[in-house]
Write a protein that holds these residues in place. Structure first.
Motif, mmCIF file in Angstrom:
data_model
loop_
_atom_site.group_PDB
_atom_site.id
_atom_site.type_symbol
_atom_site.label_atom_id
_atom_site.label_comp_id
_atom_site.label_asym_id
_atom_site.label_seq_id
_atom_site.Cartn_x
_atom_site.Cartn_y
_atom_site.Cartn_z
ATOM 1 N N PRO A 63 -13.020 99.743 -65.835
ATOM 2 C CA PRO A 63 -13.902 100.290 -66.883
ATOM 3 C C PRO A 63 -15.377 100.244 -66.473
ATOM 4 C CG PRO A 63 -13.263 98.057 -67.422
ATOM 5 C CD PRO A 63 -12.511 98.406 -66.164
ATOM 6 N N THR A 64 -15.665 100.813 -65.291
ATOM 7 C CA THR A 64 -17.029 100.730 -64.765
ATOM 8 C C THR A 64 -18.016 101.511 -65.618
ATOM 9 O OG1 THR A 64 -16.435 102.540 -63.273
ATOM 10 C CG2 THR A 64 -16.349 100.322 -62.383
ATOM 11 N N TRP A 65 -17.549 102.575 -66.237
ATOM 12 C CA TRP A 65 -18.475 103.355 -67.058
ATOM 13 C C TRP A 65 -19.029 102.503 -68.189
ATOM 14 C CZ3 TRP A 65 -17.351 103.871 -72.215
ATOM 15 C CH2 TRP A 65 -16.038 103.580 -72.601
ATOM 16 N N LYS A 66 -18.175 101.654 -68.780
ATOM 17 C CA LYS A 66 -18.621 100.795 -69.868
ATOM 18 C C LYS A 66 -19.486 99.664 -69.342
ATOM 19 C CE LYS A 66 -18.280 99.941 -74.348
ATOM 20 N NZ LYS A 66 -16.979 99.777 -75.006
ATOM 21 N N MET A 67 -19.077 99.092 -68.189
ATOM 22 C CA MET A 67 -19.842 97.988 -67.617
ATOM 23 C C MET A 67 -21.245 98.436 -67.236
ATOM 24 S SD MET A 67 -16.874 96.278 -65.233
ATOM 25 C CE MET A 67 -17.899 94.974 -64.584
ATOM 26 N N ALA A 68 -21.359 99.622 -66.656
ATOM 27 C CA ALA A 68 -22.669 100.120 -66.258
ATOM 28 C C ALA A 68 -23.513 100.460 -67.480
ATOM 29 C CB ALA A 68 -22.513 101.350 -65.359
ATOM 30 N N GLY A 69 -22.894 101.073 -68.481
ATOM 31 C CA GLY A 69 -23.632 101.448 -69.678
ATOM 32 C C GLY A 69 -24.168 100.259 -70.446
ATOM 33 N N MET A 70 -23.432 99.142 -70.406
ATOM 34 C CA MET A 70 -23.871 97.942 -71.125
ATOM 35 C C MET A 70 -25.198 97.404 -70.610
ATOM 36 S SD MET A 70 -20.243 95.908 -71.395
ATOM 37 C CE MET A 70 -21.013 94.391 -71.942
ATOM 38 N N LEU A 71 -25.504 97.686 -69.345
ATOM 39 C CA LEU A 71 -26.728 97.158 -68.748
ATOM 40 C C LEU A 71 -27.981 97.634 -69.476
ATOM 41 C CD1 LEU A 71 -25.770 97.659 -64.997
ATOM 42 C CD2 LEU A 71 -25.966 95.477 -66.174
ATOM 43 N N GLY A 72 -27.889 98.751 -70.162
ATOM 44 C CA GLY A 72 -29.030 99.267 -70.886
ATOM 45 C C GLY A 72 -29.175 98.711 -72.286
ATOM 46 N N TYR A 73 -28.276 97.771 -72.702
ATOM 47 C CA TYR A 73 -28.277 97.258 -74.070
ATOM 48 C C TYR A 73 -28.473 95.751 -74.164
ATOM 49 C CZ TYR A 73 -26.500 101.818 -75.590
ATOM 50 O OH TYR A 73 -26.362 103.157 -75.849
ATOM 51 N N ILE A 74 -27.745 94.989 -73.342
ATOM 52 C CA ILE A 74 -27.754 93.531 -73.470
ATOM 53 C C ILE A 74 -27.945 92.877 -72.106
ATOM 54 C CG2 ILE A 74 -26.320 93.452 -75.554
ATOM 55 C CD1 ILE A 74 -23.912 92.865 -73.720
ATOM 56 N N PRO A 75 -28.553 91.693 -72.062
ATOM 57 C CA PRO A 75 -28.661 90.964 -70.797
ATOM 58 C C PRO A 75 -27.281 90.497 -70.336
ATOM 59 C CG PRO A 75 -30.207 90.105 -72.428
ATOM 60 C CD PRO A 75 -29.247 90.983 -73.155
ATOM 61 N N ILE A 76 -27.002 90.674 -69.058
ATOM 62 C CA ILE A 76 -25.719 90.260 -68.485
ATOM 63 C C ILE A 76 -25.982 89.363 -67.280
ATOM 64 C CG2 ILE A 76 -23.567 91.020 -67.425
ATOM 65 C CD1 ILE A 76 -23.877 93.664 -68.911
ATOM 66 N N ALA A 77 -25.375 88.182 -67.309
ATOM 67 C CA ALA A 77 -25.479 87.242 -66.193
ATOM 68 C C ALA A 77 -24.084 86.957 -65.665
ATOM 69 C CB ALA A 77 -26.151 85.943 -66.639
ATOM 70 N N ALA A 78 -23.957 86.856 -64.350
ATOM 71 C CA ALA A 78 -22.651 86.621 -63.736
ATOM 72 C C ALA A 78 -22.740 85.493 -62.726
ATOM 73 C CB ALA A 78 -22.140 87.891 -63.058
ATOM 74 N N MET A 79 -21.747 84.599 -62.775
ATOM 75 C CA MET A 79 -21.645 83.501 -61.816
ATOM 76 C C MET A 79 -20.392 83.704 -60.978
ATOM 77 S SD MET A 79 -22.628 80.172 -64.140
ATOM 78 C CE MET A 79 -21.377 80.516 -65.386
ATOM 79 N N ALA A 80 -20.546 83.901 -59.675
ATOM 80 C CA ALA A 80 -19.412 83.940 -58.758
ATOM 81 C C ALA A 80 -19.109 82.505 -58.363
ATOM 82 C CB ALA A 80 -19.734 84.788 -57.538
ATOM 83 N N MET A 81 -17.991 81.973 -58.882
ATOM 84 C CA MET A 81 -17.708 80.544 -58.737
ATOM 85 C C MET A 81 -16.594 80.226 -57.749
ATOM 86 S SD MET A 81 -19.945 79.163 -60.599
ATOM 87 C CE MET A 81 -20.158 78.036 -61.971
ATOM 88 N N GLY A 82 -16.078 81.232 -57.077
ATOM 89 C CA GLY A 82 -15.009 81.059 -56.109
ATOM 90 C C GLY A 82 -14.786 82.405 -55.440
ATOM 91 N N PRO A 83 -13.613 82.640 -54.849
ATOM 92 C CA PRO A 83 -13.343 83.954 -54.277
ATOM 93 C C PRO A 83 -13.354 85.032 -55.367
ATOM 94 C CG PRO A 83 -11.773 82.313 -53.485
ATOM 95 C CD PRO A 83 -12.532 81.672 -54.603
ATOM 96 N N CYS A 84 -14.092 86.112 -55.120
ATOM 97 C CA CYS A 84 -14.194 87.223 -56.076
ATOM 98 C C CYS A 84 -13.912 88.515 -55.322
ATOM 99 C CB CYS A 84 -15.578 87.275 -56.704
ATOM 100 S SG CYS A 84 -16.082 85.764 -57.547
ATOM 101 N N ALA A 85 -12.715 89.057 -55.502
ATOM 102 C CA ALA A 85 -12.313 90.261 -54.781
ATOM 103 C C ALA A 85 -12.050 91.400 -55.756
ATOM 104 C CB ALA A 85 -11.058 89.982 -53.953
#
Length: 518
Positions: free
Chosen positions: A150-172
């Motif tokens: 659902p990349t269209w939704k993930m990308a669109g959200m960037l224009g509305y709310i702050p998003i923070a992500a923590m890569a805490m292990g293997p992320c593939a």
């Protein structure tokens, strides 16, 4: 008649969820130097504030009498919580169950957490640790599927709310996408990796083995690729960095950035600023020290410090009010604009503009980096994109030219439309090209016929003449720079400007017409 038996059933099912993938899987997670998703959420959220959604979801097994035997929980833990007293939505991967694979979970859970954040206008925090897809699930699913992240939704959200992500292990795969598609991302040195496909996939495709760190460790992504913003020493460090990032952000584009109490005087003068720029033009200085002296004490939080290092981008406060700060770092490429620095600056400007953070730019720009490598990297296009990002921004902007301002990259010091507010220190110099070098090119024919000693004397004469023309006071006489200021007055002047900027910011609340660039 009561519902006490069903209440006991709820408690029993919740207990299964708390066990995650079981004692052995949890022990393996700890042995690999990583915490479980629930341990991470406990440290991220204010004590007792996590309100979980979907705790009962998972794959249950029953006996012949339809009585519950066990439940293997879905490998996503979601809910809302308070972080420093403010509500956020959290979505976390549980690596103890099938490696946190997005295809081994109930995908509606993590998507629900994202949609909840968007609809309720609150920040989103992703706790990412996912092995991506798995061919072992094909038999269970009965068929393959067309990729449909659902990349269209993930990308669109960037224009509305702050998003923070923590890569805490293997992320593939999708895990890598969730980690990278954020306003702020951080990964843990040595224990987290981010890649489109893991080592087995790469070995099959490339015909040679590669380990996880060499493929997608923090050195790759925080220094070379720019996929992840910051590197953390530990998981606790990553969590604290996310908390700090969110402290500068509004809950959504519909709100003002949060102001904190500040006892640091707005008119504080620092004597050190008077001599921090060397008179010798080839000498360097510590640009971050300028930020420490001008911004509220202890308020500077740098974004992507290891990538595009000729430019410093950070969040800070002035009089308790959040601002975005940009500065050139002469210790790397002399502060010149590289393609990596341009990408970093462009993304940072968009984030500040989206979330209504006024921008302060401390300028010491010698120009766009030149040479064959720079041209192959498309550095000129990077400069153009930075200028485009600045001109399309609407947030209040103020530049302070502290030393050099030259060339194509020099035009990216501030928004040239509207009032274009900028100040200069007495150490500032500007022009199409620097005098040194430019003189030799312009007077090449005259200088070529002179003996070495005469050439040296004549060159010094010409440079001295043009050095006078480069004086910032001549520009100020024509009102081409609004003012030349005492460096010690910088904090006072910027706070005064910010008083005005803060008055107009409420008019800019809401969604911008274009999607943010990462």
């Amino acid at each position: 008649m009561s519902w006490s038996e069903e209440i006991k059933e709820i408690a029993r099912r919740r207990e299964f969820a708390m066990q995650l993938g079981g004692p052995e899987a949890v022990a393996r997670q700890h042995a690999n130097g990583r915490q479980t998703v629930r341990e991470r959420i406990d440290k991220l959220a204010d004590p007792g504030s996590f309100n979980e959604f979907g705790i009962l979801s998972g794959k249950a097994s029953y006996d012949e009498n339809k009585k519950l035997k066990s439940v293997r929980p879905a490998n996503a833990v979601i809910g809302t919580a308070l972080i420093n007293g403010r509500k956020v939505s959290i979505g976390g991967d549980d690596y103890t169950i099938r490696g946190g694979s997005s295809e081994a979970t109930i995908s509606e859970k993590w998507i629900y957490a994202e949609n909840y954040a968007l609809e309720m206008r609150m920040p989103l925090v992703r706790v990412v640790e996912s092995a991506g897809g798995s061919v072992r699930l094909l038999e269970q699913q009965g068929s393959t599927k067309i990729p449909g992240y659902p990349t269209w939704k993930m990308a669109g959200m960037l224009g509305y709310i702050p998003i923070a992500a923590m890569a805490m292990g293997p992320c593939a795969g999708l895990g890598a996408l969730k980690a990278a598609c954020a306003h702020f991302s951080v990964m843990v040195k040595g224990t987290s990796q981010v890649f489109a496909g893991g080592p087995p996939v790469v070995e099959r495709a490339m015909g040679k083995p590669v380990d996880k760190e060499a493929l997608g460790g923090s050195r790759i992504h925080t220094r070379e690729s720019g996929v992840i913003n910051n590197e953390a020493a530990t998981e606790e460090d990553a969590i604290e960095q996310v908390k700090r990032f969110l402290s500068y952000m509004p809950s959504s584009v519909y709100e003002m950035p949060p102001v904190v109490e500040c006892d640091d005087p707005k008119d504080r003068r620092e004597e050190e600023l008077l001599s921090i720029i060397p008179r010798e033009r080839r000498k360097i200085y510590k640009s971050r020290r300028i930020l420490e002296l001008v911004m509220d004490k202890g308020s500077v939080f740098e974004i992507a410090p290891l990538y595009g290092r000729s430019v410093v981008t950070c969040l800070a406060r002035m009089g308790g009010r959040p601002v975005g700060v940009i500065a050139n770092d002469p210790m790397h490429y002399g502060g010149g604009l590289t393609r990596a620095a341009a990408e970093k600056m462009e993304s940072f400007i968009d984030i500040c503009d989206t979330f209504h953070l006024p921008i302060i730019n401390f300028v010491d720009q010698p120009g766009t980096i030149v040479g064959p490598d720079a041209e192959r990297m498309g550095t000129v296009k990077g400069s153009v994109r930075v200028v485009s990002a600045i001109e399309q921004s609407t947030v209040p902007w103020c530049a302070v030219v502290i030393r050099r301002l030259y060339g194509l990259a020099g035009s990216a010091y501030g928004r040239l439309q509207d009032i274009n507010l900028h100040f200069a220190w007495p150490s500032a110099r500007w022009g199409s090209i620097p005098i040194s070098g430019g003189v030799e090119a312009a007077f090449r024919a005259e200088l070529a016929d002179l003996p070495p000693e005469e050439r040296k004397v004549r060159l010094a004469e010409i440079e001295q003449h043009f050095d006078h023309l480069e004086s910032p006071f001549l520009t100020a006489e024509r009102f081409r720079v609004p003012d030349i200021i005492d460096p010690r007055e910088t904090r006072t002047i910027l706070n005064n400007w910010l008083d005005d900027a803060w008055r107009v910011l409420p008019e800019q609340l809401g969604v911008r017409a274009r999607t943010i660039r990462l």
